[in-house]
Every structure is written in C-alpha cells, then in structure tokens.
Design a protein around this motif. Structure first.
Motif, PDB file in Angstrom:
ATOM      1  N   ASN A   8       0.510  -1.701  -0.405  1.00 26.86           N
ATOM      2  CA  ASN A   8      -0.026   0.239  -0.241  1.00 26.86           C
ATOM      3  C   ASN A   8       0.519   1.292   0.183  1.00 26.86           C
ATOM      4  O   ASN A   8       1.009   2.416   1.064  1.00 26.86           O
ATOM      5  CB  ASN A   8      -1.049   0.167   0.978  1.00 26.86           C
ATOM      6  CG  ASN A   8      -2.333   0.993   0.744  1.00 26.86           C
ATOM      7  OD1 ASN A   8      -2.780   0.224  -0.639  1.00 26.86           O
ATOM      8  ND2 ASN A   8      -2.517   1.893   1.741  1.00 26.86           N
ATOM      9  N   HIS A  40      -0.634  -4.106  -3.478  1.00 26.20           N
ATOM     10  CA  HIS A  40      -1.613  -3.147  -3.563  1.00 26.20           C
ATOM     11  C   HIS A  40      -0.774  -1.799  -3.622  1.00 26.20           C
ATOM     12  O   HIS A  40      -1.470  -1.251  -2.512  1.00 26.20           O
ATOM     13  CB  HIS A  40      -2.472  -2.947  -1.778  1.00 26.20           C
ATOM     14  CG  HIS A  40      -4.477  -4.199  -2.551  1.00 26.20           C
ATOM     15  ND1 HIS A  40      -5.137  -2.995  -3.463  1.00 26.20           N
ATOM     16  CD2 HIS A  40      -4.233  -4.621  -2.087  1.00 26.20           C
ATOM     17  CE1 HIS A  40      -5.861  -3.804  -3.482  1.00 26.20           C
ATOM     18  NE2 HIS A  40      -5.638  -5.081  -2.752  1.00 26.20           N
ATOM     19  N   ASP A  86      -1.905  -6.759  -7.203  1.00 21.66           N
ATOM     20  CA  ASP A  86      -3.050  -6.428  -7.004  1.00 21.66           C
ATOM     21  C   ASP A  86      -2.053  -5.030  -7.237  1.00 21.66           C
ATOM     22  O   ASP A  86      -3.051  -4.181  -6.301  1.00 21.66           O
ATOM     23  CB  ASP A  86      -3.327  -6.557  -5.898  1.00 21.66           C
ATOM     24  CG  ASP A  86      -4.486  -7.236  -5.844  1.00 21.66           C
ATOM     25  OD1 ASP A  86      -4.946  -8.000  -6.487  1.00 21.66           O
ATOM     26  OD2 ASP A  86      -4.319  -7.939  -4.079  1.00 21.66           O
ATOM     27  N   LYS A 133     -10.899   0.328 -10.498  1.00 22.77           N
ATOM     28  CA  LYS A 133     -12.009   0.034  -9.935  1.00 22.77           C
ATOM     29  C   LYS A 133     -12.496  -1.617  -9.313  1.00 22.77           C
ATOM     30  O   LYS A 133     -12.545  -2.138 -10.629  1.00 22.77           O
ATOM     31  CB  LYS A 133     -13.134   1.454 -10.045  1.00 22.77           C
ATOM     32  CG  LYS A 133     -12.537   2.760  -9.493  1.00 22.77           C
ATOM     33  CD  LYS A 133     -13.482   3.359  -9.413  1.00 22.77           C
ATOM     34  CE  LYS A 133     -13.449   4.197  -8.144  1.00 22.77           C
ATOM     35  NZ  LYS A 133     -12.503   4.372  -7.736  1.00 22.77           N
ATOM     36  N   GLY A 134     -12.398  -2.018  -8.413  1.00 20.55           N
ATOM     37  CA  GLY A 134     -12.614  -3.042  -8.431  1.00 20.55           C
ATOM     38  C   GLY A 134     -12.090  -4.954  -8.897  1.00 20.55           C
ATOM     39  O   GLY A 134     -12.682  -5.484  -8.920  1.00 20.55           O
ATOM     40  N   ASP A 162      -8.464  -9.644  -4.247  1.00 19.14           N
ATOM     41  CA  ASP A 162      -9.646  -9.065  -3.000  1.00 19.14           C
ATOM     42  C   ASP A 162     -10.974  -8.140  -3.021  1.00 19.14           C
ATOM     43  O   ASP A 162     -11.671  -7.729  -2.489  1.00 19.14           O
ATOM     44  CB  ASP A 162      -9.004  -8.696  -1.452  1.00 19.14           C
ATOM     45  CG  ASP A 162      -8.236  -7.336  -1.836  1.00 19.14           C
ATOM     46  OD1 ASP A 162      -8.500  -6.735  -2.896  1.00 19.14           O
ATOM     47  OD2 ASP A 162      -8.047  -6.674  -1.233  1.00 19.14           O
ATOM     48  N   LYS A 164     -10.629  -5.208  -4.302  1.00 17.84           N
ATOM     49  CA  LYS A 164     -11.170  -3.260  -4.085  1.00 17.84           C
ATOM     50  C   LYS A 164     -10.354  -3.600  -5.346  1.00 17.84           C
ATOM     51  O   LYS A 164      -9.825  -3.910  -6.105  1.00 17.84           O
ATOM     52  CB  LYS A 164     -10.304  -3.399  -2.781  1.00 17.84           C
ATOM     53  CG  LYS A 164     -10.894  -4.002  -1.178  1.00 17.84           C
ATOM     54  CD  LYS A 164      -9.431  -4.530  -0.531  1.00 17.84           C
ATOM     55  CE  LYS A 164      -9.898  -4.225   1.078  1.00 17.84           C
ATOM     56  NZ  LYS A 164      -9.277  -4.097   2.792  1.00 17.84           N
ATOM     57  N   ASP A 165     -10.392  -1.800  -5.676  1.00 19.70           N
ATOM     58  CA  ASP A 165      -9.696  -1.536  -6.622  1.00 19.70           C
ATOM     59  C   ASP A 165      -8.156  -1.586  -6.922  1.00 19.70           C
ATOM     60  O   ASP A 165      -7.357  -2.346  -5.269  1.00 19.70           O
ATOM     61  CB  ASP A 165      -9.613   0.411  -6.525  1.00 19.70           C
ATOM     62  CG  ASP A 165     -11.095   0.719  -6.291  1.00 19.70           C
ATOM     63  OD1 ASP A 165     -11.909   0.179  -6.657  1.00 19.70           O
ATOM     64  OD2 ASP A 165     -10.608   1.947  -6.041  1.00 19.70           O
ATOM     65  N   ASP A 210      -4.612   1.889  -1.474  1.00 24.39           N
ATOM     66  CA  ASP A 210      -6.179   2.492  -0.596  1.00 24.39           C
ATOM     67  C   ASP A 210      -5.627   4.033  -0.103  1.00 24.39           C
ATOM     68  O   ASP A 210      -4.778   4.307   0.835  1.00 24.39           O
ATOM     69  CB  ASP A 210      -6.239   2.110   0.335  1.00 24.39           C
ATOM     70  CG  ASP A 210      -7.518   2.645   1.303  1.00 24.39           C
ATOM     71  OD1 ASP A 210      -8.239   3.867   1.124  1.00 24.39           O
ATOM     72  OD2 ASP A 210      -7.608   1.846   2.576  1.00 24.39           O
TER      73      ASP A 210
END
Length: 417
Positions: free
Chosen positions: A207, A233, A274, A387-388, A392, A394-395, A399
């Motif tokens: 992230n 992510h 991701d 997006k999406g 998982d 999510k985007d 986040d």
C-alpha cells in the motif's frame, strides 16, 4: 501524518503462560523531542515539559518498549539506530500527533539502521539523504539498513509506515534485512529506487505510492537475492526503467555464476499482486512495467532450479501500463553488464503468461486513469479500469485514505519526462 496506524503483533507481548497475547504491564519509556522548544536540551529528562533537542539523543537513550515522540520542526541530523526493541516491545520513532516533522539529513541517511530489530519509524517527512559513487556510502537512502558485520543483518522485524520520503539517493535501501513491513508510505524524486531490498527474506511492501523516482538510475520497487517477498496494493508510477524489479536468479551486473557467493539467488516464493505499475517515456527495452532478471538466457537456465529449487512466484491481478510502448510489458533475461542484447527480451502480456503458470494471470493492460497525475493526484477517477479489480474485490493499487498527503513539489507529468 500522525499516529493512526499500529500493529497488534508489534505492540503486544506474550503472556507468561504462553496462551495467546496480553498487553505488556510495564509502562513504556516515553521520550519527547522538540527542537523548537526554547528550553530543549539533550541533557533534559525527555519529558514533554523538558524535551530533548535531537532525535539522536533519544535514540541513544532508548531501550525495548521506548516510545519517542518527535514534535513539529525540521531536524538536520542523521539518526543512527543501534539499539533494538523486542517482540512486543518495539522502539518507536513517532511523529507527534499530526505534526509535520521533517528530517533533512546532512549525510547518507535520515535513519541509519545497522544490526537492529523491532524498530518502528512512523509519520515523518524524510529528505536530503545522499551518498553516491566514490563516497564512503555508495547508496544513500532516507531509511537505510546495512549489516555491521559480514555475518550480521541490517534490520529485521521492523515497521516503516506513513512516511513521506522525497529527494534522496533512494527512498529505502535495505540490505540483508528480513521480515520487515513497509507500508502506507509516499516516495518520490529519489535518484535511485523508491524501495530496494537486497538479500532480504519475507519482507512485506504494502500500500505504498511511489512516483517520479529513478531520475539518475532507473529503478522501481526492487528486490533480489531473497525469498518470500510480497508486493501488494502499491501504486508505482515511474518515468523510465521498471515499476517493479525482481531478480529470479541473476549475476546482478557482476558476471557471477550460479552457485557462487556473488550470484543473486532467485527471489522465490514471492507475490506481486494487485498493484498498478506504470512507466512513461519513449518505450523500448529499458522502459517496461515489470523487469525480471531471470538468469543467463532469455529462458531460465535449468541449473537455477537444480541449485535453488523451483521458482514459484506469482504476478497476479496487476495493471500494467507502458505509456511509450503499450505492448512492451516485461523485460525478461540476464541483467549482467557482461552481456548485451539479445540476452534479454521484452515480452507482451500473452508472451509473459506463456512463460510459467501464475505469470500475468488476471492482469490488465490499460491506462489507470488517475484523477490528475500531472498535479500529483494518483487517486483513481470514477471510470478507472482499476476499480474493483483486485483479487480481494477492492481497487487495484493504493487505498489512498490510509496515506499521508504528498508534500514533495510536483514537476511535469511522469509521462512527459
């Protein structure tokens, strides 16, 4: 930036019965640092009313469980961290509340860690850390970890979170450093890599937002010579080079042969998932979202698997965007300076998927459609294909609600550099 993030595993200790976890009953040592307090002194007690002036003085007093709160201001120092915390008793360097705490290093690191574990660095703005070829430290970094001895380690079981890192040699440069969490950081305008891990196992890179790095040496999020890395992510937007570099067994520019000490062992058991991986520029072999140094030919040398076991990395649910050459997604092959093209190839997504199971599955080739990348806003627009689409649900990518705001000045678009 503040103190909104903590880890249960890092802030608790096992109870004496061994049944689960219980909060440590011993109050932690708390030290306050406030360079703007007229009465600050490194000889003070370190209470909020009698703070220290330097973060280094607090680091020197730290013991397992110490919490060091640093109040707003600019600290012109390199903090050398040589004392370790313990499981459940981390030594924590924390920007106080929502204060803007800037460490503007006069040397090769903002935080220099060597042979330590259970350290947390949270909520700082880190800048000015430069070494360079021909100096005592070739690779400076805002957070640098390097072993004190040949058989030692740099940093392990540490947390580096919610920091804004800009204008350094590298954002983070961790050598022989294991089981660290790197998350919720913003890293920009590094001369080299935003995050670089060499010979470190079981690290988690989660992230983070990185953009406009590699202005002198093209790198992205990079790891090699270690196993079990997770890159998940992240949003990685770089002007050239690669967004993610992984070495699946390579000479790493030295010509070292498989089985020798200098050979970078495969970074097996790793996951790149991701993420949003973007490169701009003119395209070509040096501009691809994913770089895999894979041994001595464009198809992996069977000797690698015989020596080091099977390579089972996964590259799933990522968005790849090459603004210069849309079909050039992966650089695959040897990265040794002793070889030249065609020892590496540039692959399309379909060619990459054909290389190995788990390579490129459920990945997208598309412009992520950031809200305003030229202005430094890498949030996703309402019509973004990311997006999406994560594994998982999510985007893809970061986040952004968990991130501190970038404060580094934003230059021209990464696609125009």
């Amino acid at each position: 930036m503040g103190l909104g993030l903590s880890f249960v595993w890092a802030d608790q200790a096992a109870d004496s019965s061994g049944n689960g976890f219980a909060v440590d009953a011993v109050p932690p040592q708390v030290i306050f640092v406030d360079v703007n307090c007229p009465s600050c002194s490194d000889d003070n007690s370190g209470t909020e009313s009698a703070p220290l002036c330097s973060i280094q003085a607090a680091a020197d007093r730290a013991r397992p469980g110490t919490m060091i709160f640093v109040k707003e201001g600019t600290y012109s120092e390199m903090v050398s961290v040589r004392k370790s915390g313990q499981r459940g008793k981390m030594i924590k360097f924390l920007a106080y509340d929502d204060d803007r705490v800037v460490i503007d290093s006069p040397s090769y690191a903002c935080f220099d860690l060597a042979g330590v574990q259970y350290i947390k660095i949270h909520g700082f703005e880190l800048t000015g850390a430069y070494g360079g070829e021909g100096t005592a430290v070739a690779h400076g970094a805002a957070i640098k970890a390097f072993p004190l001895t040949r058989t030692g380690y740099g940093a392990q079981n540490c947390v580096f979170a919610n920091n804004v890192i800009h204008h350094n040699d590298a954002g983070m440069h961790l050598v022989v450093s294991h089981r660290n969490f790197i998350l919720n950081n913003v890293v920009s305008y590094s001369d080299e890599a935003p995050i670089r891990i060499k010979r470190g196992d079981l690290n988690r890179i989660l992230n983070n937002l990185t953009f406009n790095n590699g202005v002198k040496e093209a790198w992205g999020i990079t790891f090699y010579g270690g196993i079990g890395t997770k890159v998940v992510h992240n949003t990685i937007v770089e002007p050239s080079g690669g967004a993610v570099y992984i070495y699946e067994g390579t000479s790493n520019l030295t010509g070292s042969k498989p089985g020798s000490e200098g050979f970078c062992i495969p970074s097996a058991h790793s996951r790149v998932r991701d993420n949003i991986c973007v490169v701009g520029g003119a395209g070509g072999t040096s501009n691809v979202p994913l770089v895999i140094g894979s041994s001595t030919t464009t198809d992996r040398d069977p000797l690698i698997e015989r020596l080091y076991g099977p390579i089972d990395n996964e590259y799933l649910y990522n968005l790849f965007f090459n603004a210069g050459e849309p079909d050039a997604i992966v650089s695959w092959g040897d990265l040794s300076e002793t070889h030249t093209f065609p020892y590496y190839d540039v692959l399309s997504l379909s060619e990459f998927q054909a290389k190995h199971p788990g390579y490129g599955a459920n990945c997208l080739l598309a412009d992520p459609l950031f809200t305003n990348p030229t202005g430094g806003d890498y949030t996703l627009s309402p019509v973004s294909p990311a997006k999406g689409k994560a594994s998982d649900g999510k985007d893809l990518g970061v986040d952004f609600s968990a991130l501190p705001a970038p404060v580094a000045p934003v230059a021209q678009s990464q696609f125009d550099r």
